[in-house]
Write an enzyme that holds these catalytic residues in place. Structure first.
Site, PDB file in Angstrom:
ATOM      1  N   ARG A 140       0.823  -1.213   0.000  1.00 55.84           N
ATOM      2  CA  ARG A 140       0.000   0.000   0.000  1.00 55.84           C
ATOM      3  C   ARG A 140       0.855   1.259   0.000  1.00 55.84           C
ATOM      4  NH1 ARG A 140      -5.416  -1.681   2.001  1.00 55.84           N
ATOM      5  NH2 ARG A 140      -5.979   0.461   2.421  1.00 55.84           N
ATOM      6  N   TYR A 143       0.857   4.282  -2.513  1.00 54.26           N
ATOM      7  CA  TYR A 143      -0.219   5.262  -2.303  1.00 54.26           C
ATOM      8  C   TYR A 143       0.016   6.031  -0.997  1.00 54.26           C
ATOM      9  CZ  TYR A 143      -5.057   6.986  -1.756  1.00 54.26           C
ATOM     10  OH  TYR A 143      -6.183   7.765  -1.590  1.00 54.26           O
ATOM     11  N   VAL A 186     -17.480  -0.662  -0.904  1.00 55.73           N
ATOM     12  CA  VAL A 186     -18.899  -0.316  -1.046  1.00 55.73           C
ATOM     13  C   VAL A 186     -19.379  -0.649  -2.456  1.00 55.73           C
ATOM     14  CG1 VAL A 186     -20.602   1.540  -0.998  1.00 55.73           C
ATOM     15  CG2 VAL A 186     -18.814   1.449   0.754  1.00 55.73           C
ATOM     16  N   ASN A 188     -17.956  -2.686  -4.666  1.00 51.65           N
ATOM     17  CA  ASN A 188     -17.914  -4.147  -4.879  1.00 51.65           C
ATOM     18  C   ASN A 188     -19.163  -4.819  -4.318  1.00 51.65           C
ATOM     19  OD1 ASN A 188     -15.487  -4.253  -6.178  1.00 51.65           O
ATOM     20  ND2 ASN A 188     -14.451  -5.520  -4.660  1.00 51.65           N
ATOM     21  N   PHE A 189     -19.505  -4.495  -3.064  1.00 52.61           N
ATOM     22  CA  PHE A 189     -20.649  -5.153  -2.414  1.00 52.61           C
ATOM     23  C   PHE A 189     -21.950  -4.846  -3.157  1.00 52.61           C
ATOM     24  CE2 PHE A 189     -18.862  -5.668   2.227  1.00 52.61           C
ATOM     25  CZ  PHE A 189     -17.942  -6.583   1.742  1.00 52.61           C
ATOM     26  N   GLY A 205     -13.871 -10.048   8.222  1.00 47.68           N
ATOM     27  CA  GLY A 205     -14.868  -8.963   8.210  1.00 47.68           C
ATOM     28  C   GLY A 205     -14.914  -8.206   9.520  1.00 47.68           C
ATOM     29  N   GLN A 207     -12.477  -6.136  10.462  1.00 42.66           N
ATOM     30  CA  GLN A 207     -11.821  -4.828  10.301  1.00 42.66           C
ATOM     31  C   GLN A 207     -12.902  -3.759  10.147  1.00 42.66           C
ATOM     32  OE1 GLN A 207     -12.117  -7.189   7.977  1.00 42.66           O
ATOM     33  NE2 GLN A 207     -11.510  -6.567   5.929  1.00 42.66           N
ATOM     34  N   ARG A 271      -6.583  -2.489  10.258  1.00 39.14           N
ATOM     35  CA  ARG A 271      -7.590  -3.213  11.054  1.00 39.14           C
ATOM     36  C   ARG A 271      -8.738  -2.321  11.484  1.00 39.14           C
ATOM     37  NH1 ARG A 271      -3.301  -4.818  15.177  1.00 39.14           N
ATOM     38  NH2 ARG A 271      -2.473  -3.020  14.114  1.00 39.14           N
TER      39      ARG A 271
HETATM   40  P1  NAD Z   1     -11.009   8.049  -8.532  1.00 32.43           P
HETATM   41  O1  NAD Z   1     -10.038   6.991  -8.900  1.00 32.43           O
HETATM   42  O2  NAD Z   1     -12.458   7.814  -8.782  1.00 32.43           O
HETATM   43  O3  NAD Z   1     -10.634   9.423  -9.245  1.00 32.43           O
HETATM   44  C1  NAD Z   1      -9.309   9.819  -9.476  1.00 32.43           C
HETATM   45  C2  NAD Z   1      -9.275  10.646 -10.753  1.00 32.43           C
HETATM   46  O4  NAD Z   1      -7.930  11.058 -11.006  1.00 32.43           O
HETATM   47  C3  NAD Z   1      -9.718   9.839 -11.988  1.00 32.43           C
HETATM   48  O5  NAD Z   1     -10.565  10.623 -12.785  1.00 32.43           O
HETATM   49  C4  NAD Z   1      -8.402   9.523 -12.691  1.00 32.43           C
HETATM   50  O6  NAD Z   1      -8.570   9.308 -14.060  1.00 32.43           O
HETATM   51  C5  NAD Z   1      -7.584  10.763 -12.367  1.00 32.43           C
HETATM   52  N1  NAD Z   1      -6.129  10.551 -12.425  1.00 32.43           N
HETATM   53  C6  NAD Z   1      -5.415   9.556 -11.847  1.00 32.43           C
HETATM   54  N2  NAD Z   1      -4.106   9.709 -12.114  1.00 32.43           N
HETATM   55  C7  NAD Z   1      -3.997  10.826 -12.876  1.00 32.43           C
HETATM   56  C8  NAD Z   1      -2.907  11.507 -13.482  1.00 32.43           C
HETATM   57  N3  NAD Z   1      -1.639  11.068 -13.361  1.00 32.43           N
HETATM   58  N4  NAD Z   1      -3.163  12.625 -14.218  1.00 32.43           N
HETATM   59  C9  NAD Z   1      -4.423  13.085 -14.367  1.00 32.43           C
HETATM   60  N5  NAD Z   1      -5.501  12.483 -13.820  1.00 32.43           N
HETATM   61  C10 NAD Z   1      -5.289  11.359 -13.083  1.00 32.43           C
HETATM   62  O7  NAD Z   1     -10.764   8.377  -6.980  1.00 32.43           O
HETATM   63  P2  NAD Z   1     -11.640   9.253  -5.983  1.00 32.43           P
HETATM   64  O8  NAD Z   1     -12.283   8.337  -5.013  1.00 32.43           O
HETATM   65  O9  NAD Z   1     -12.477  10.204  -6.743  1.00 32.43           O
HETATM   66  O10 NAD Z   1     -10.494  10.028  -5.217  1.00 32.43           O
HETATM   67  C11 NAD Z   1     -10.195  11.374  -5.529  1.00 32.43           C
HETATM   68  C12 NAD Z   1      -9.069  11.862  -4.622  1.00 32.43           C
HETATM   69  O11 NAD Z   1      -9.474  11.770  -3.258  1.00 32.43           O
HETATM   70  C13 NAD Z   1      -7.778  11.053  -4.757  1.00 32.43           C
HETATM   71  O12 NAD Z   1      -6.669  11.933  -4.672  1.00 32.43           O
HETATM   72  C14 NAD Z   1      -7.809  10.143  -3.552  1.00 32.43           C
HETATM   73  O13 NAD Z   1      -6.512   9.801  -3.117  1.00 32.43           O
HETATM   74  C15 NAD Z   1      -8.529  11.008  -2.526  1.00 32.43           C
HETATM   75  N6  NAD Z   1      -9.203  10.166  -1.524  1.00 32.43           N
HETATM   76  C16 NAD Z   1     -10.366   9.531  -1.836  1.00 32.43           C
HETATM   77  C17 NAD Z   1     -10.973   8.716  -0.887  1.00 32.43           C
HETATM   78  C18 NAD Z   1     -12.260   7.997  -1.174  1.00 32.43           C
HETATM   79  O14 NAD Z   1     -12.698   7.215  -0.326  1.00 32.43           O
HETATM   80  N7  NAD Z   1     -12.918   8.219  -2.279  1.00 32.43           N
HETATM   81  C19 NAD Z   1     -10.375   8.552   0.374  1.00 32.43           C
HETATM   82  C20 NAD Z   1      -9.185   9.207   0.632  1.00 32.43           C
HETATM   83  C21 NAD Z   1      -8.609  10.031  -0.314  1.00 32.43           C
HETATM   84  N1  UDP Z   2     -12.825  -5.293   1.227  1.00 30.94           N
HETATM   85  C1  UDP Z   2     -13.597  -6.439   1.263  1.00 30.94           C
HETATM   86  N2  UDP Z   2     -14.169  -6.873   0.095  1.00 30.94           N
HETATM   87  C2  UDP Z   2     -14.035  -6.212  -1.075  1.00 30.94           C
HETATM   88  C3  UDP Z   2     -13.246  -5.022  -1.101  1.00 30.94           C
HETATM   89  C4  UDP Z   2     -12.657  -4.605   0.077  1.00 30.94           C
HETATM   90  O1  UDP Z   2     -13.768  -7.073   2.312  1.00 30.94           O
HETATM   91  O2  UDP Z   2     -14.593  -6.669  -2.080  1.00 30.94           O
HETATM   92  C5  UDP Z   2     -12.238  -4.808   2.510  1.00 30.94           C
HETATM   93  C6  UDP Z   2     -10.763  -4.431   2.424  1.00 30.94           C
HETATM   94  O3  UDP Z   2      -9.943  -5.563   2.649  1.00 30.94           O
HETATM   95  C7  UDP Z   2     -10.683  -3.412   3.539  1.00 30.94           C
HETATM   96  C8  UDP Z   2     -12.047  -2.730   3.538  1.00 30.94           C
HETATM   97  O4  UDP Z   2     -12.921  -3.633   2.866  1.00 30.94           O
HETATM   98  O5  UDP Z   2     -10.509  -4.045   4.781  1.00 30.94           O
HETATM   99  C9  UDP Z   2     -12.058  -1.401   2.809  1.00 30.94           C
HETATM  100  O6  UDP Z   2     -11.452  -1.603   1.549  1.00 30.94           O
HETATM  101  P1  UDP Z   2     -11.404  -0.468   0.449  1.00 30.94           P
HETATM  102  O7  UDP Z   2     -10.575  -0.993  -0.687  1.00 30.94           O
HETATM  103  O8  UDP Z   2     -12.771   0.002   0.142  1.00 30.94           O
HETATM  104  O9  UDP Z   2     -10.685   0.769   1.162  1.00 30.94           O
HETATM  105  P2  UDP Z   2      -9.345   0.901   2.035  1.00 30.94           P
HETATM  106  O10 UDP Z   2      -8.816  -0.432   2.424  1.00 30.94           O
HETATM  107  O11 UDP Z   2      -8.399   1.628   1.157  1.00 30.94           O
HETATM  108  O12 UDP Z   2      -9.798   1.662   3.226  1.00 30.94           O
END
Ligand code: NAD
Ligand code: UDP
Length: 308
Positions: A140, A143, A186, A188-189, A205, A207, A271
């Site tokens: 991870r 990221y 979310v 996926n489910f 499940g 976590q 977790r």
């Molecule tokens: P997403 O994958 O749906 O959207 C990301 C967007 O960025 C996409 O449109 C993708 O095409 C674009 N992108 C990726 N790499 C790029 C690059 N090199 N150049 C130009 N465009 C690029 O993700 P999201 O859920 O909308 O997340 C948006 C932001 O919020 C991200 O920075 C993510 O790290 C942050 N974030 C989201 C969550 C969440 O739960 N959704 C949680 C924590 C942080």
């Molecule tokens: N997860 C799961 N089934 C899935 C996808 C994810 O049980 O089909 C679990 C995953 O292992 C994690 C939690 O759900 O514990 C949240 O995962 P997600 O990828 O949504 O976000 P993140 O781990 O980045 O918080």
């Protein structure tokens, strides 16, 4: 205002672009369409206030704008782990490019960081003062660590050049427009339940995660941008659920009888995860309004429509 939204065709980005356009702003959406899609902005395709530019933010970009929301980065483990080096370049060079642009223009830039900076937390719930517990060489890390570096670069621009940064630590967010193949829990489910397939729980499940409805998050991002604090500020819903509880809720709301398929837990999977949002409440006057059940009820019909 003319507002640049990187990643504006992604899940959160599209909701933010929608809100900004409704508020009467002119929006430049910058995206390489890796996980995003123009489809997410369909309602605004012919609107003169939306400009969509295909661009990879690892390359410098110049435009005359008044604010930048920097969201571009794949957020789902499946997508950010598919090309980890690219993810690092996006988190590092992309963020550097956007901070550089903001510094040259003398404008505010909001950096979308993540609860992943806390890693597998040993403090619960997580306040902004917690430094986190991240495996720097784990699967991870591409990221987590590039997001942590993004915060570091932002704060050095703030200290060295006085750049007006706003750093949001976003916790798990969900809602309509999440890609069908997004891979996060979310979506996926919901997809599995609607297709009559068993829901894939990774591990036992037990976590936990805290799920924020996307409209609440967008309100928080806009308030953070409008304020005068650099952050970082946690934006998330403090309602904490086990993944088992989430699965049972999705099965109930979709009236699915397909059950659950337990699969191995990916390495370094945190977790527990729950935001301490005291700062967001006190500094921004923000707190989420939509409970998980209500948010899922609003989200499921959008997936139903897209799955046909
Ligand atoms: P997403 O994958 O749906 O959207 C990301 C967007 O960025 C996409 O449109 C993708 O095409 C674009 N992108 C990726 N790499 C790029 C690059 N090199 N150049 C130009 N465009 C690029 O993700 P999201 O859920 O909308 O997340 C948006 C932001 O919020 C991200 O920075 C993510 O790290 C942050 N974030 C989201 C969550 C969440 O739960 N959704 C949680 C924590 C942080
Ligand atoms: N997860 C799961 N089934 C899935 C996808 C994810 O049980 O089909 C679990 C995953 O292992 C994690 C939690 O759900 O514990 C949240 O995962 P997600 O990828 O949504 O976000 P993140 O781990 O980045 O918080």
């Amino acid at each position: 205002m003319r507002i640049l939204v990187t990643g504006g065709a992604g899940f959160v980005g599209a909701h933010l672009v929608d809100r900004l356009l409704r508020q009467g702003h002119h929006v430049l959406c910058l995206d390489n369409f890796y996980t995003g899609s123009p489809e997410n902005l369909r309602t605004w395709w012919d609107h003169p206030d939306l400009e969509c530019i295909t661009h990879d933010i690892t390359e410098p970009f110049v435009a005359d704008v008044d604010q930048i929301y920097h969201l571009a980065c794949p957020a789902s483990p499946v997508h950010y782990q598919a090309d980890p080096i690219k993810t690092i370049k996006t988190g590092f060079m992309g963020t550097l490019n956007m901070l550089d642009l903001a510094q040259k223009l003398g404008i505010k830039v909001l950096i979308s960081s993540t609860s992943e900076v806390y890693g597998d937390p040993e403090v619960h719930p997580q306040p902004e003062a917690y430094w986190g517990h991240v495996n720097p060489i784990g699967i991870r890390a591409c990221y987590d660590e590039s997001k942590r570096l993004g915060e570091t670069i932002a704060f050095e621009y703030y200290r060295q050049y006085g750049t007006a940064i706003r750093v949001a630590r976003i916790f798990n967010t969900y809602g309509p427009l999440m890609a069908i193949n997004d891979g996060r829990v979310v979506s996926n489910f919901i997809v599995q339940a609607l297709k009559g397939e068993a829901l894939t729980i990774y591990g036992k499940g037990t976590q936990t995660r805290s799920f924020c409805y996307v409209d609440d998050l967008v309100s928080g991002l806009i308030l953070l941008m409008a304020g005068d604090q650099p952050g970082p500020i946690n934006l998330g819903n403090p309602g904490e659920f086990t993944i088992q509880e989430l699965a049972e809720l999705v099965l109930e709301l979709t009236a699915s009888t397909a059950g659950i398929d337990y699969q191995p837990l990916p390495k370094d999977d945190p977790r527990q995860r729950c935001p301490d949002i005291t700062q967001a409440q006190e500094v921004l006057g923000w707190q989420p309004k939509i409970l998980l059940k209500e948010g899922l009820t609003r989200t499921i019909p959008d997936f139903q429509r897209r799955l046909g």
